[in-house]
Design a protein around this motif. Structure first.
Motif, mmCIF file in Angstrom:
data_model
loop_
_atom_site.group_PDB
_atom_site.id
_atom_site.type_symbol
_atom_site.label_atom_id
_atom_site.label_comp_id
_atom_site.label_asym_id
_atom_site.label_seq_id
_atom_site.Cartn_x
_atom_site.Cartn_y
_atom_site.Cartn_z
ATOM 1 N N LEU A 16 0.882 -1.079 -0.030
ATOM 2 C CA LEU A 16 -0.064 -0.122 0.167
ATOM 3 C C LEU A 16 0.723 1.189 0.041
ATOM 4 C CD1 LEU A 16 -2.820 1.069 0.131
ATOM 5 C CD2 LEU A 16 -2.604 1.070 2.744
ATOM 6 N N PHE A 17 1.937 1.240 0.720
ATOM 7 C CA PHE A 17 2.962 2.245 0.965
ATOM 8 C C PHE A 17 3.322 2.548 -0.551
ATOM 9 C CE2 PHE A 17 7.175 3.876 1.254
ATOM 10 C CZ PHE A 17 7.036 5.328 1.970
ATOM 11 N N MET A 18 3.983 1.738 -1.105
ATOM 12 C CA MET A 18 4.783 1.788 -2.303
ATOM 13 C C MET A 18 3.504 2.313 -3.637
ATOM 14 S SD MET A 18 7.401 1.591 -4.074
ATOM 15 C CE MET A 18 8.597 1.154 -2.996
ATOM 16 N N TYR A 19 2.395 1.706 -3.522
ATOM 17 C CA TYR A 19 1.476 2.122 -4.649
ATOM 18 C C TYR A 19 1.107 3.588 -4.330
ATOM 19 C CZ TYR A 19 -2.118 2.122 -7.829
ATOM 20 O OH TYR A 19 -2.814 2.253 -9.115
ATOM 21 N N SER A 20 0.929 4.156 -3.137
ATOM 22 C CA SER A 20 0.459 5.339 -2.646
ATOM 23 C C SER A 20 1.460 6.561 -3.259
ATOM 24 C CB SER A 20 0.149 5.479 -1.310
ATOM 25 O OG SER A 20 -0.934 4.658 -0.870
ATOM 26 N N LEU A 48 -1.623 12.307 -1.586
ATOM 27 C CA LEU A 48 -1.321 10.546 -1.545
ATOM 28 C C LEU A 48 -0.226 10.433 -0.736
ATOM 29 C CD1 LEU A 48 -2.876 9.290 -4.639
ATOM 30 C CD2 LEU A 48 -3.606 8.722 -2.362
ATOM 31 N N LEU A 49 1.119 11.225 -1.188
ATOM 32 C CA LEU A 49 2.401 11.100 -0.811
ATOM 33 C C LEU A 49 2.524 11.333 0.775
ATOM 34 C CD1 LEU A 49 4.320 13.150 -3.362
ATOM 35 C CD2 LEU A 49 4.438 10.606 -3.253
ATOM 36 N N VAL A 50 1.747 12.221 1.282
ATOM 37 C CA VAL A 50 1.734 12.562 2.783
ATOM 38 C C VAL A 50 1.154 11.470 3.486
ATOM 39 C CG1 VAL A 50 0.949 14.183 4.443
ATOM 40 C CG2 VAL A 50 1.919 15.361 2.359
ATOM 41 N N THR A 51 0.061 11.127 2.924
ATOM 42 C CA THR A 51 -0.786 9.896 3.545
ATOM 43 C C THR A 51 0.086 8.869 3.768
ATOM 44 O OG1 THR A 51 -3.020 10.958 2.804
ATOM 45 C CG2 THR A 51 -3.075 8.927 3.452
ATOM 46 N N ALA A 52 0.827 8.549 2.418
ATOM 47 C CA ALA A 52 1.490 7.128 2.295
ATOM 48 C C ALA A 52 2.367 6.988 3.720
ATOM 49 C CB ALA A 52 2.319 6.954 1.369
ATOM 50 N N PHE A 53 2.856 8.287 4.355
ATOM 51 C CA PHE A 53 3.668 8.315 5.499
ATOM 52 C C PHE A 53 3.015 7.777 6.575
ATOM 53 C CE2 PHE A 53 6.547 9.956 2.311
ATOM 54 C CZ PHE A 53 7.753 9.350 2.560
ATOM 55 N N THR A 54 1.662 7.964 6.649
ATOM 56 C CA THR A 54 0.793 7.713 7.993
ATOM 57 C C THR A 54 0.290 6.410 8.206
ATOM 58 O OG1 THR A 54 -1.337 8.110 6.866
ATOM 59 C CG2 THR A 54 -0.127 9.873 7.852
ATOM 60 N N TYR A 55 0.651 5.381 7.026
ATOM 61 C CA TYR A 55 0.426 3.908 7.023
ATOM 62 C C TYR A 55 1.122 3.095 8.402
ATOM 63 C CZ TYR A 55 -1.635 4.868 2.575
ATOM 64 O OH TYR A 55 -2.406 5.475 1.430
ATOM 65 N N ASP A 96 -7.514 -1.562 9.003
ATOM 66 C CA ASP A 96 -6.982 -0.891 10.375
ATOM 67 C C ASP A 96 -6.308 0.518 9.845
ATOM 68 O OD1 ASP A 96 -5.050 -2.636 9.284
ATOM 69 O OD2 ASP A 96 -4.099 -2.781 10.855
ATOM 70 N N ILE A 97 -6.035 0.595 8.764
ATOM 71 C CA ILE A 97 -5.324 1.857 8.071
ATOM 72 C C ILE A 97 -6.397 2.801 7.446
ATOM 73 C CG2 ILE A 97 -3.688 2.657 6.662
ATOM 74 C CD1 ILE A 97 -2.289 -0.249 6.713
ATOM 75 N N PRO A 98 -7.142 3.465 8.006
ATOM 76 C CA PRO A 98 -8.289 4.367 7.518
ATOM 77 C C PRO A 98 -7.321 5.406 6.562
ATOM 78 C CG PRO A 98 -7.605 5.027 9.720
ATOM 79 C CD PRO A 98 -7.056 4.003 9.564
#
Length: 181
Positions: A5-9, A174-181, A118-120
């Motif tokens: 999910l992190f990589m795709y985001s 999306l870039l910022v949100t990826a770091f919240t996973y 669990d990852i909103p």
């Protein structure tokens, strides 16, 4: 292979950000290629071949429960369909090809976010992907609508900039949100 999910985001965010920058900062240089895109023959051929090849590869990966006994026949049918579309339906081929690629790419993204309840933060990516899916279906079925969309967006530089800003903001989110996973 399904990316995390992190990589795709990260990839989706970077792609949207990079796609939006020219619209935001040099709209005059983007207007001509954007207007030519729906009927651009080489882009149509390339996107149809890549999208068709990807789809045929997915068909060949089917198991016995998913028409796997007929996968060779289905692959052949779709290969003939892609080639026939390139030669016999040349109008708006680029739009159709990009629609195929958008739908297949969104499929990969949805699979990367699947069952991660669990990852909103994944819902931002999923929302963007569903918007892309809806656009892909609409423009894939009625590719001539892209001509009107392009005319509307390119009618004024402010609209091109607004589209670029929307793409950049979505990409950054999306870039910022990826770091919240």
């Amino acid at each position: 292979m399904i990316p995390s999910l992190f990589m795709y985001s990260m990839l989706a965010g970077a792609f949207l950000l990079m796609a939006g920058l020219p619209f935001l900062f040099v709209p005059a240089r983007v207007e001509g290629p954007l207007r030519a895109f729906p009927r651009h023959r080489l882009t149509g051929i390339l996107t149809m071949l890549v999208g068709g090849g990807w789809f045929i590869w997915k068909i060949l990966q089917l198991g016995p429960a998913d028409f796997g006994d007929y996968k060779e026949w289905m692959a052949l049918l779709f290969a003939v369909t892609v080639v026939a579309a390139i030669f016999h339906v040349p109008d708006f081929l680029a739009v159709r090809g990009v629609a195929i690629l958008a739908l297949l790419t969104a499929n990969v993204g949805l699979k990367s976010a699947y069952a991660l309840y669990d990852i909103p933060g994944r819902l931002l990516l999923v929302t963007v992907l569903y918007v892309i899916i809806i656009a892909g279906i609409i423009y894939g079925i009625m590719p001539y609508l892209m001509r009107g969309t392009v005319r509307f967006i390119s009618a004024e530089p402010s609209r091109l900039r607004a589209m670029g800003a929307g793409l950049c903001v979505t990409g950054m989110a999306l870039l910022v949100t990826a770091f919240t996973y």
